[in-house]
Design an enzyme around this catalytic site. Structure first.
Site, PDB file in Angstrom:
ATOM      1  N   HIS A 286      33.949 -41.914 -14.511  1.00 21.76           N
ATOM      2  CA  HIS A 286      33.766 -40.466 -14.391  1.00 21.76           C
ATOM      3  C   HIS A 286      34.144 -39.755 -15.693  1.00 21.76           C
ATOM      4  O   HIS A 286      33.479 -38.816 -16.106  1.00 21.76           O
ATOM      5  CB  HIS A 286      34.601 -39.951 -13.218  1.00 21.76           C
ATOM      6  CG  HIS A 286      34.535 -38.477 -13.064  1.00 21.76           C
ATOM      7  ND1 HIS A 286      33.383 -37.830 -12.680  1.00 21.76           N
ATOM      8  CD2 HIS A 286      35.454 -37.504 -13.281  1.00 21.76           C
ATOM      9  CE1 HIS A 286      33.600 -36.520 -12.651  1.00 21.76           C
ATOM     10  NE2 HIS A 286      34.843 -36.312 -13.015  1.00 21.76           N
TER      11      HIS A 286
ATOM     12  N   ARG B 289      38.231 -39.495 -10.612  1.00 26.73           N
ATOM     13  CA  ARG B 289      38.178 -38.033 -10.727  1.00 26.73           C
ATOM     14  C   ARG B 289      39.574 -37.422 -10.846  1.00 26.73           C
ATOM     15  O   ARG B 289      39.700 -36.253 -11.180  1.00 26.73           O
ATOM     16  CB  ARG B 289      37.394 -37.442  -9.539  1.00 26.73           C
ATOM     17  CG  ARG B 289      35.897 -37.678  -9.678  1.00 26.73           C
ATOM     18  CD  ARG B 289      35.114 -37.168  -8.489  1.00 26.73           C
ATOM     19  NE  ARG B 289      35.300 -38.010  -7.315  1.00 26.73           N
ATOM     20  CZ  ARG B 289      34.748 -37.780  -6.129  1.00 26.73           C
ATOM     21  NH1 ARG B 289      33.985 -36.716  -5.960  1.00 26.73           N
ATOM     22  NH2 ARG B 289      34.953 -38.598  -5.119  1.00 26.73           N
TER      23      ARG B 289
ATOM     24  N   LYS C  81      28.609 -25.148 -12.939  1.00 32.55           N
ATOM     25  CA  LYS C  81      29.131 -24.958 -11.589  1.00 32.55           C
ATOM     26  C   LYS C  81      30.617 -24.681 -11.671  1.00 32.55           C
ATOM     27  O   LYS C  81      31.274 -25.055 -12.645  1.00 32.55           O
ATOM     28  CB  LYS C  81      28.823 -26.159 -10.704  1.00 32.55           C
ATOM     29  CG  LYS C  81      29.653 -27.387 -10.988  1.00 32.55           C
ATOM     30  CD  LYS C  81      29.436 -28.494  -9.980  1.00 32.55           C
ATOM     31  CE  LYS C  81      30.440 -29.602 -10.226  1.00 32.55           C
ATOM     32  NZ  LYS C  81      30.165 -30.854  -9.570  1.00 32.55           N
TER      33      LYS C  81
ATOM     34  N   THR D  97      27.120 -31.439  -4.352  1.00 33.39           N
ATOM     35  CA  THR D  97      26.752 -31.053  -5.729  1.00 33.39           C
ATOM     36  C   THR D  97      25.239 -31.117  -5.908  1.00 33.39           C
ATOM     37  O   THR D  97      24.616 -30.186  -6.436  1.00 33.39           O
ATOM     38  CB  THR D  97      27.442 -31.994  -6.746  1.00 33.39           C
ATOM     39  OG1 THR D  97      28.846 -31.875  -6.565  1.00 33.39           O
ATOM     40  CG2 THR D  97      27.069 -31.666  -8.182  1.00 33.39           C
TER      41      THR D  97
ATOM     42  N   THR E  63      29.810 -36.467  -1.227  1.00 39.70           N
ATOM     43  CA  THR E  63      29.328 -35.806   0.007  1.00 39.70           C
ATOM     44  C   THR E  63      27.888 -35.308  -0.142  1.00 39.70           C
ATOM     45  O   THR E  63      27.285 -34.873   0.835  1.00 39.70           O
ATOM     46  CB  THR E  63      30.198 -34.589   0.335  1.00 39.70           C
ATOM     47  OG1 THR E  63      30.075 -33.633  -0.741  1.00 39.70           O
ATOM     48  CG2 THR E  63      31.654 -34.959   0.505  1.00 39.70           C
TER      49      THR E  63
HETATM   50  C1  R5P Z   1      31.934 -34.230 -10.361  1.00 36.64           C
HETATM   51  O1  R5P Z   1      32.428 -33.886 -11.422  1.00 36.64           O
HETATM   52  C2  R5P Z   1      31.173 -35.497 -10.176  1.00 36.64           C
HETATM   53  O2  R5P Z   1      30.523 -35.873 -11.366  1.00 36.64           O
HETATM   54  C3  R5P Z   1      30.177 -35.397  -9.038  1.00 36.64           C
HETATM   55  O3  R5P Z   1      29.219 -34.404  -9.355  1.00 36.64           O
HETATM   56  C4  R5P Z   1      30.842 -34.988  -7.744  1.00 36.64           C
HETATM   57  O4  R5P Z   1      32.076 -35.611  -7.605  1.00 36.64           O
HETATM   58  C5  R5P Z   1      29.949 -35.358  -6.585  1.00 36.64           C
HETATM   59  O5  R5P Z   1      30.600 -35.056  -5.383  1.00 36.64           O
HETATM   60  P1  R5P Z   1      29.808 -34.494  -4.141  1.00 36.64           P
HETATM   61  O6  R5P Z   1      28.641 -35.395  -3.900  1.00 36.64           O
HETATM   62  O7  R5P Z   1      30.824 -34.527  -3.027  1.00 36.64           O
HETATM   63  O8  R5P Z   1      29.403 -33.100  -4.457  1.00 36.64           O
END
Ligand code: R5P
Length: 302
Positions: free
Chosen positions: A131, A97, A193, A227, A224
């Site tokens: 990613h 990321r 988002k 999202t 976590t």
């Molecule tokens: C973001 O761009 C990724 O594709 C995931 O949606 C994100 O990193 C997921 O992180 P979390 O579960 O902490 O929201």
């Protein structure tokens, strides 16, 4: 199988490495990896790798830096012991990321990690659902970028209602959502988002119709769970049926992810074994193995 191949398992994915070895019908290479009391990592190869094609299975999953360092130490040991070729199988590529700068005072850590891997002698990388696909461009060595979408999509095909829609939780995942939609013969909805911080995001709008439809939310990874939890809330607010399935390639499930995902509307969660997951007493979760995909890629070297 060609006996010039040795497959070593780092400590991040012992289960997956074993499954790959079983698929290939070869034993895992003998080695040890351990940590000294001060946190330093060391590895020892307990068989000769001279002129062999070595594959090291190690996701750079949490603890990210320890697993990364262990992979580098493995590669260094193999290079010094005269391996012919060193392939790092990194099912989950940590730091992916960190693929761009958000201001002029930030590192591009994914690029830095790629440089270090090449410096220690890694000749080739096999990875899954990066990613950002352009991370491949941080390497000058070959990168085989596999995808778990076909395995997850096929697993879901007979389990989902015919009127399901595939939901991309952000604009970055539209292409992956489209691949799922093709397998499931349905359409894609995109959730916009906005990232407020490293851990906080906010849904701004939904593009596409979800009213009275069951949803399959897909993503490359769950960290976590924030999202997915926010996406579920936004879909329900927009009138989606409370029949939600989640499919991700990499299930990190850190902090209170499990709690965030214990939403009544989430009926099932599918993740792969690119990361060792403790699924004990978690009936919502199903792990789908990517071992056959990786084994197939290794077989191409025969
Ligand atoms: C973001 O761009 C990724 O594709 C995931 O949606 C994100 O990193 C997921 O992180 P979390 O579960 O902490 O929201």
């Amino acid at each position: 199988m060609n006996n010039n191949i040795i497959l070593f398992a780092g400590r991040a994915n012992p289960g997956l490495a074993k499954a790959i070895a079983q698929d290939l019908n070869i034993p895992l290479g003998n080695c040890t990896a351990q940590q000294f009391p001060d946190g330093e990592v060391t590895v020892q190869l307990q068989e000769s790798v001279r002129q062999k094609s070595v594959f090291i299975v190690q996701s750079t999953s949490p603890p990210v830096n320890d697993h990364l360092m262990e992979l580098l130490a493995f590669a260094d040991a193999c290079r010094r012991a005269a391996a012919r070729q060193i392939t790092a199988i990194i099912p989950y590529f940590g730091y992916a990321r960190a693929d761009k700068r958000h201001g002029c005072h930030e590192p591009i850590t994914a690029s830095m990690v790629a440089e270090i891997m090449q410096t220690v002698g890694i000749d080739r990388v096999i990875t899954l659902d990066l990613h950002a696909p352009q991370i491949e461009g941080f390497f000058r060595i070959p990168v085989d970028s596999l995808s778990a979408v076909s395995i997850l999509g096929e697993t879901l095909r007979d389990r989902l209602p015919a009127d399901v829609v595939v939901v991309s939780p952000d604009t970055g995942r539209v292409s992956m959502a489209t691949d799922y939609a093709q397998i499931l013969d349905t359409s894609v909805v995109v959730v916009h988002k906005q990232r407020q911080s490293g851990t906080q995001t906010q849904v701004t709008r939904i593009v596409g119709e979800v009213r009275d439809r069951p949803c399959l939310i897909i993503d490359d990874l769950i960290s976590t769970g924030g999202t997915i939890a926010k996406t579920v809330d936004a879909l329900l607010d927009a009138g989606a049926r409370p029949e939600i399935t989640v499919a991700v390639t990499h299930g990190l499930f850190i902090q209170d992810a499990r709690q965030q995902l214990s939403h009544d509307s989430i009926q099932q969660i599918l993740a792969t074994d690119t990361i060792s997951i403790n699924a004990e007493n978690w009936s919502q979760l199903q792990i789908v193995s990517v071992a056959p995909l990786i084994a197939q890629m290794i077989r191409k070297d025969e």
